[in-house]
Each structure stands twice: as structure tokens, then as C-alpha cells.
Design an enzyme around this catalytic site. Structure first.
Site, PDB file in Angstrom:
ATOM      1  CE  LYS A  22      -1.643   1.625   4.152  1.00  0.00           C
ATOM      2  NZ  LYS A  22      -1.567   2.931   4.321  1.00  0.00           N
ATOM      3  CG  ASN A  23       2.361   2.721   3.603  1.00  0.00           C
ATOM      4  OD1 ASN A  23       1.099   2.912   3.319  1.00  0.00           O
ATOM      5  ND2 ASN A  23       2.593   2.366   4.743  1.00  0.00           N
ATOM      6  NE  ARG A  94      -0.709  11.983   7.354  1.00  0.00           N
ATOM      7  CZ  ARG A  94      -0.393  12.878   7.575  1.00  0.00           C
ATOM      8  NH1 ARG A  94      -0.975  14.060   7.721  1.00  0.00           N
ATOM      9  NH2 ARG A  94       1.091  13.310   7.384  1.00  0.00           N
ATOM     10  CB  CYS A 118      -4.556  10.496  10.969  1.00  0.00           C
ATOM     11  SG  CYS A 118      -3.084   9.843  11.693  1.00  0.00           S
ATOM     12  NE  ARG A 123       0.743  10.377  10.047  1.00  0.00           N
ATOM     13  CZ  ARG A 123       0.368   9.384   9.556  1.00  0.00           C
ATOM     14  NH1 ARG A 123      -0.986   8.808   9.506  1.00  0.00           N
ATOM     15  NH2 ARG A 123       1.128   8.838   8.252  1.00  0.00           N
ATOM     16  N   PRO A 124       2.323  16.557  11.008  1.00  0.00           N
ATOM     17  CG  PRO A 124       3.967  17.524  11.980  1.00  0.00           C
ATOM     18  CD  PRO A 124       3.135  16.422  12.364  1.00  0.00           C
ATOM     19  CB  VAL A 125       2.808  18.318   5.566  1.00  0.00           C
ATOM     20  CG1 VAL A 125       1.940  16.947   5.533  1.00  0.00           C
ATOM     21  CG2 VAL A 125       2.129  19.683   5.386  1.00  0.00           C
ATOM     22  CG  ASP A 126       7.132  20.517   9.774  1.00  0.00           C
ATOM     23  OD1 ASP A 126       6.451  19.138   9.835  1.00  0.00           O
ATOM     24  OD2 ASP A 126       8.338  20.656  10.204  1.00  0.00           O
ATOM     25  CG  LEU A 127      10.064  17.556   8.370  1.00  0.00           C
ATOM     26  CD1 LEU A 127      10.429  16.211   8.668  1.00  0.00           C
ATOM     27  CD2 LEU A 127      11.089  18.768   8.624  1.00  0.00           C
ATOM     28  CG  ASP A 309       3.346   1.299   9.629  1.00  0.00           C
ATOM     29  OD1 ASP A 309       3.492   1.519   8.302  1.00  0.00           O
ATOM     30  OD2 ASP A 309       2.956   2.199  10.241  1.00  0.00           O
ATOM     31  CB  ILE A 331       7.551   6.598  14.359  1.00  0.00           C
ATOM     32  CG1 ILE A 331       8.453   5.736  14.374  1.00  0.00           C
ATOM     33  CG2 ILE A 331       7.156   7.354  13.210  1.00  0.00           C
ATOM     34  CD1 ILE A 331       9.841   6.229  14.136  1.00  0.00           C
ATOM     35  NE  ARG A 401      -7.073   4.754   5.272  1.00  0.00           N
ATOM     36  CZ  ARG A 401      -6.537   5.877   5.607  1.00  0.00           C
ATOM     37  NH1 ARG A 401      -7.130   6.397   6.722  1.00  0.00           N
ATOM     38  NH2 ARG A 401      -5.556   6.380   5.003  1.00  0.00           N
TER      39      ARG A 401
HETATM   40  C1  EPZ Z   1       4.445   7.062   6.357  1.00  0.00           C
HETATM   41  O1  EPZ Z   1       3.600   8.035   6.781  1.00  0.00           O
HETATM   42  C2  EPZ Z   1       3.399   5.713   6.173  1.00  0.00           C
HETATM   43  N1  EPZ Z   1       2.148   6.119   5.220  1.00  0.00           N
HETATM   44  C3  EPZ Z   1       3.043   5.426   7.566  1.00  0.00           C
HETATM   45  O2  EPZ Z   1       2.003   4.159   7.406  1.00  0.00           O
HETATM   46  C4  EPZ Z   1       4.093   5.123   8.573  1.00  0.00           C
HETATM   47  O3  EPZ Z   1       3.850   4.993   9.728  1.00  0.00           O
HETATM   48  C5  EPZ Z   1       5.079   6.240   8.383  1.00  0.00           C
HETATM   49  O4  EPZ Z   1       5.519   6.356   7.021  1.00  0.00           O
HETATM   50  C6  EPZ Z   1       6.397   5.778   9.302  1.00  0.00           C
HETATM   51  O5  EPZ Z   1       7.003   4.665   8.772  1.00  0.00           O
HETATM   52  C7  EPZ Z   1       2.625   6.066   4.137  1.00  0.00           C
HETATM   53  O6  EPZ Z   1       3.497   5.756   3.349  1.00  0.00           O
HETATM   54  C8  EPZ Z   1       1.116   6.484   3.104  1.00  0.00           C
HETATM   55  P1  EPZ Z   1       6.552  10.185   8.266  1.00  0.00           P
HETATM   56  P2  EPZ Z   1       4.363   9.491   6.753  1.00  0.00           P
HETATM   57  O7  EPZ Z   1       6.661  11.218   7.577  1.00  0.00           O
HETATM   58  O8  EPZ Z   1       5.239   9.849   5.669  1.00  0.00           O
HETATM   59  C9  EPZ Z   1       6.831  13.575  11.439  1.00  0.00           C
HETATM   60  C10 EPZ Z   1       0.136   2.919   7.589  1.00  0.00           C
HETATM   61  O9  EPZ Z   1      -0.134   2.341   8.744  1.00  0.00           O
HETATM   62  N2  EPZ Z   1       6.807  14.451  10.326  1.00  0.00           N
HETATM   63  O10 EPZ Z   1       7.822   9.137   8.107  1.00  0.00           O
HETATM   64  O11 EPZ Z   1       3.378  10.393   7.023  1.00  0.00           O
HETATM   65  C11 EPZ Z   1       5.431  12.756  11.996  1.00  0.00           C
HETATM   66  O12 EPZ Z   1       4.796  13.291  12.647  1.00  0.00           O
HETATM   67  C12 EPZ Z   1       0.832   4.454   7.824  1.00  0.00           C
HETATM   68  O13 EPZ Z   1       0.470   2.348   6.552  1.00  0.00           O
HETATM   69  C13 EPZ Z   1       6.780  15.871  10.705  1.00  0.00           C
HETATM   70  O14 EPZ Z   1       7.204  16.228  11.882  1.00  0.00           O
HETATM   71  O15 EPZ Z   1       5.441   9.189   7.989  1.00  0.00           O
HETATM   72  C14 EPZ Z   1       6.206  11.529  12.679  1.00  0.00           C
HETATM   73  O16 EPZ Z   1       6.201  11.725  13.871  1.00  0.00           O
HETATM   74  C15 EPZ Z   1       0.589   4.977   9.060  1.00  0.00           C
HETATM   75  N3  EPZ Z   1       6.925  16.496   9.676  1.00  0.00           N
HETATM   76  C16 EPZ Z   1       7.518  11.338  11.866  1.00  0.00           C
HETATM   77  O17 EPZ Z   1       7.934  12.528  11.398  1.00  0.00           O
HETATM   78  C17 EPZ Z   1       6.743  16.396   8.357  1.00  0.00           C
HETATM   79  O18 EPZ Z   1       6.592  17.222   7.580  1.00  0.00           O
HETATM   80  C18 EPZ Z   1       7.656  10.055  10.811  1.00  0.00           C
HETATM   81  O19 EPZ Z   1       6.556  10.657   9.715  1.00  0.00           O
HETATM   82  C19 EPZ Z   1       6.421  14.745   8.166  1.00  0.00           C
HETATM   83  C20 EPZ Z   1       6.766  13.982   9.187  1.00  0.00           C
END
Ligand code: EPZ
Length: 425
Positions: A22-23, A94, A118, A123-127, A309, A331, A401
Site C-alpha cells: 500500500k505505502n 494523508r 489523524c 502528523r504535520p507536513v512541514d518537512l 506499523d 515515531i 484501507r
Molecule cells: C508513512 O507515513 C506511512 N504512510 C505510515 O504508514 C508509516 O507509519 C510512516 O511512514 C512511518 O514509517 C505512507 O507511506 C502512506 P513520516 P508518513 O513522515 O510519511 C513527523 C500505515 O499504517 N513528521 O515518516 O506520514 C511525523 O509526525 C501508515 O500504513 C513531521 O514532523 O510518516 C512522525 O512523527 C501509518 N513533519 C514522523 O515525522 C513532516 O513534514 C515520521 O513520519 C513529516 C513527518
């Protein structure tokens, strides 16, 4: 809303085919926006998130044909009609934010609703935004939308170091960099197999990428990308989830398509717990021959560490382990919502901040429980399979999902499980 009813039964036997990830698919699909040529994805999973991404791409004018019962996706974005990803779709999933980088890279403009939080965290997107700004994008936040523009000559190569590892932000930046002018270096990049899979697909489309799977990815921008056909990598989270079925119920199950390198840290913990994992020509054979599993401690980390996950599912295993285990979730800030539901089944779990301490009990007892998020839902099903009596899991739409045909796959190895329509309250 549907419910899943599962009754504890003895050892499992048989095989479970593992679907495409999926991811991986959720980042491969937006890659179609990088080119006006057709992109074909094979081994695609049949999931509601894939249908949501299909709808989102469709709202932008991209075409996504679902062939061979959804296992093949034929995508094309030669006729874009919009660059605005609407809130009503983005809020459902997201991963919608992953259309931002590709649209910006190819057409120089994008408007994407902020996804919002969620159940498992803010889960911000600032990065995502900071990486694209480093490539010259200007981003304005207005009324819940990111309004992004590339410089007149297009995005430019940059060196960007992620302050924390982010899968999605790495994916957005990687896709955007393929069409940037010059070279981009992404430091402290995510190393997940889904990132490696995306890089392989982009390379097949003509991108020049090196270092994927390490912490530093180097991308040399090119003028344009062309089409490709790419097989979606095996879903390591579905794989790990189903490996826990024989671990919890006893017996032996072969996971078709499984490979240890997709989840080595997880397999090490299974080995510590007394579960045998053996590579076969068709995948992985998992068995719990006899006795209780041993309690082990787990700390979730970015790949190649233990996957967040699989934390909920592994907690279900630890509920009847011999001893006490501590699971540390590093995480996400709120990813223990399955704990109170497992407690309803007789588990002994204490949650303090990012730590959950599980004291193993002899056996769980079936009970009505509620799914709170995708991975929690399946941990409750696994617990129900190993419990005495019957467990009813409600709100199973979370399940759809990320897990295709979960009842069929588990029935195939002997689980007593069915899906019913919830009685009207
Ligand atoms: C991906 O989410 C996966 N989703 C998630 O799977 C998975 O848990 C996660 O990576 C970690 O492995 C998809 O690939 C669609 P991150 P993502 O950015 O990209 C923080 C599932 O169950 N962060 O690696 O959103 C964030 O809050 C889902 O299949 C920022 O602060 O995860 C988290 O604490 C759930 N700013 C950490 O980084 C940002 O801009 C890791 O998040 C982005 C993230």
C-alpha cells in the site's frame, strides 16, 4: 458498518499470498504526474486507499484505469485539468500530499489542502514544504491549502538535510528533484523499501538517482521523464502482520512473496520470542512449534529498525507471552489506542507516554472491541484468533484501507473468522 467476528481456535496451517505494498503504491501513483507518458503499475493491492488516490488523481485530470481486477493500474496524466487537490479527498488520506512535489516539478504550480492530523498523531507536513522551498518553491498557506509555485525556470537542485527522518517528505522531495535543474542531495533521507521501490520506478522513467536505501540520496535532474511499467514491491507490513498469525495461534504458515530483508529487525524480534522464520523458494515459513512465546522488548524506529506499523500487531503477540515486555513507540505520539481494546480481552497493559508495558497472561478472552486505526484493527483480529471465545471487531472500515481479502486469507489457513453487517443500533 461491518463487523468482523473471530473465534479462537487451534494451530494454523497453510499459505497466505502477500500483496503489493500500500505505502509503495500510494507514492508510485502520484509519480504519473511527472510525465505525460503512460505509467503502468503491476502487483497493485486492491485497497480503499488506492481507490482514494485514484479519485484524487482523477480530480486533477489524470486517468487511472484499474485492470485485471485491480492488480494492474494504467495511469496517464497527459491531460491535466486542475492543479488543486481538494480538502474533501485529502482529509480522507494523508498520502494525498504526495501529489504536491510531482505537480510542482512538472507544471510549476500546485494547490494542495493540508491533510490535517489523524488518530495516531498530528502528523504535520512541514518537512515536505521545507524540502520543496529548498528547491526554490514559494509556498503560501491560505485557508487550509498550500499554494505552491516553482521559479520561472523550474525547481532547482539543492542540498537538504531532514531534521527527522520522514518517509513522505523524502518521497515528495525525491519525486520533485527528478525534474529540477541541477543536482539535489537529500540527507537523513528515509531508507524504507518503499523509497527504494519509488527510486527504481523513477529510474525506469528516466530519472538519474543514486543512494536510495541509504541516508543520502543524490538526484541529477533531467529535462523530462517518460513512461514505464513497474511492479509494486511486496507489502512488508501485511507480511509482518500475517507472520504473527501462526506466532499467536501456533502451527505453521507460509507467506508467499515474503523476504526477510524487507523486515529483518522484526524477524530478529520474532526469533528472540521463540518463533521460527525460514526462507523458502516461495517466501517465508513461520512456525511456533510449542510452548508460549517469550516476552521481548521493542523500540520502533525508521527503517531498518522495527517498523512502527507493526507495533500494534506485535503488542497483541506480547499479551500472552511468558514475561513482561516494554514497547516503545518513537515515531508517533498516539499509537497505543489498541491497548485499551486489548485490555478488554484480558490483556495486562500499562501505557505511560511513549511506553507500553505488557505483562503476559496465559490466555486472552474474546470480547466486543473497536478498531481505532488501520494497524490497531488487525492487531485486534490477531488477538481474537488466539483468544478463548468470540471477539467482535467493529469499525472494520479501517481495515479495508490496508488489507485486501483479510477474511479469505486468514480462513485459508484455518482461522474461524467472518465479516457481517453490523446490526442497526
Ligand atoms: C508513512 O507515513 C506511512 N504512510 C505510515 O504508514 C508509516 O507509519 C510512516 O511512514 C512511518 O514509517 C505512507 O507511506 C502512506 P513520516 P508518513 O513522515 O510519511 C513527523 C500505515 O499504517 N513528521 O515518516 O506520514 C511525523 O509526525 C501508515 O500504513 C513531521 O514532523 O510518516 C512522525 O512523527 C501509518 N513533519 C514522523 O515525522 C513532516 O513534514 C515520521 O513520519 C513529516 C513527518
Amino acid at each position: 458498518m461491518d463487523q468482523i467476528i473471530v473465534t479462537g481456535n487451534g494451530p494454523l496451517k497453510g499459505e497466505i499470498p502477500i500483496a503489493g505494498a500500500k505505502n509503495a503504491c500510494l507514492t508510485l501513483m502520484p509519480a504519473t504526474l511527472l510525465t505525460d507518458q503512460p505509467l503502468t503499475l503491476t502487483n497493485a493491492p486492491r485497497l480503499s486507499d488506492i481507490r482514494t488516490m485514484t479519485a484524487l488523481l482523477g480530480s486533477l485530470g489524470a486517468e487511472v484505469a484499474s485492470l485485471q481486477e485491480g492488480q494492474v493500474l494504467a495511469l496517464s496524466s497527459h491531460a491535466m485539468t486542475s492543479h488543486r487537490a481538494e480538502y474533501d479527498i485529502v482529509r480522507k488520506m494523508r498520502a494525498s500530499i504526495l501529489v504536491l512535489g510531482p505537480m510542482l516539478a512538472r507544471d510549476g504550480v500546485a494547490e494542495v489542502s493540508l491533510p490535517g492530523g489523524c488518530a495516531i498523531g498530528a502528523r504535520p507536513v512541514d518537512l515536505h514544504l521545507r524540502a520543496l522551498e529548498a528547491m526554490g518553491a514559494t509556498l503560501d498557506l491560505c485557508e487550509g491549502y498550500v499554494h505552491a509555485k516553482a521559479p520561472s525556470g523550474g525547481l532547482k537542485g539543492a542540498v537538504f538535510e531532514f531534521p527527522v527522518v520522514s518517509v513522505g517528505a523524502t518521497e515528495n522531495a525525491l519525486m520533485a528533484a527528478t525534474l529540477a535543474r541541477g543536482t539535489t542531495v537529500l540527507k537523513n533521507a528515509a531508507r524504507e523499501p518503499e523509497i527504494v521501490d519509488l527510486a527504481r520506478c523513477l529510474r525506469a522513467m528516466g530519472a538519474q538517482i543514486e543512494g536510495e536505501g541509504t541516508g543520502t540520496i543524490i538526484i541529477h535532474g533531467v529535462q523530462a521523464l517518460h513512461g514505464a511499467t513497474h511492479p509494486v514491491v511486496t507489502d512488508r507490513i501485511e507480511l509482518g502482520t500475517y507472520m504473527l498469525a501462526p506466532a499467536m495461534c501456533g502451527g505453521e504458515v507460509e507467506l508467499l512473496g515474503g523476504r526477510i530483508e524487507l523486515l529483518a529487525a522484526f524477524c530478529e524480534k520474532l526469533d528472540e520470542a521463540g518463533i521460527s522464520v525460514e526462507e523458502t523458494p516461495r517466501g517465508l515459513k513461520v512456525a511456533r512449534k510449542n510452548g508460549r512465546v517469550r516476552a521481548v522488548n521493542v523500540r520502533t524506529e525508521p527503517f531498518p529498525g522495527f517498523p512502527t506499523d507493526l507495533q500494534a500487531q506485535f503488542m497483541a503477540l506480547m499479551c500472552t507471552a511468558d514475561g513482561t515486555s516494554v514497547l516503545e513507540e518513537t515515531i508517533f505520539e498516539n499509537r497505543f489506542m489498541h491497548a485499551p481494546e486489548l485490555t478488554r480481552m484480558g490483556a495486562q497493559i500499562e501505557v505511560h507516554g511513549g511506553h507500553a508495558t505488557v505483562t503476559g497472561v496465559e490466555s486472552l478472552r474474546g470480547a466486543p472491541v473497536m478498531a481505532t486505526d488501520l494497524r490497531a484493527s488487525v492487531s485486534l483480529i490477531l488477538a481474537g484468533m488466539a483468544a478463548q471465545g468470540t471477539t467482535t471487531v467493529s469499525r472494520v472500515y479501517h481495515l479495508d484501507r490496508g488489507y485486501e481479502h483479510v477474511v479469505r486469507k486468514l480462513r485459508g489457513v484455518g482461522a474461524h473468522i467472518e465479516r457481517v453487517k453490523e446490526e442497526a443500533a
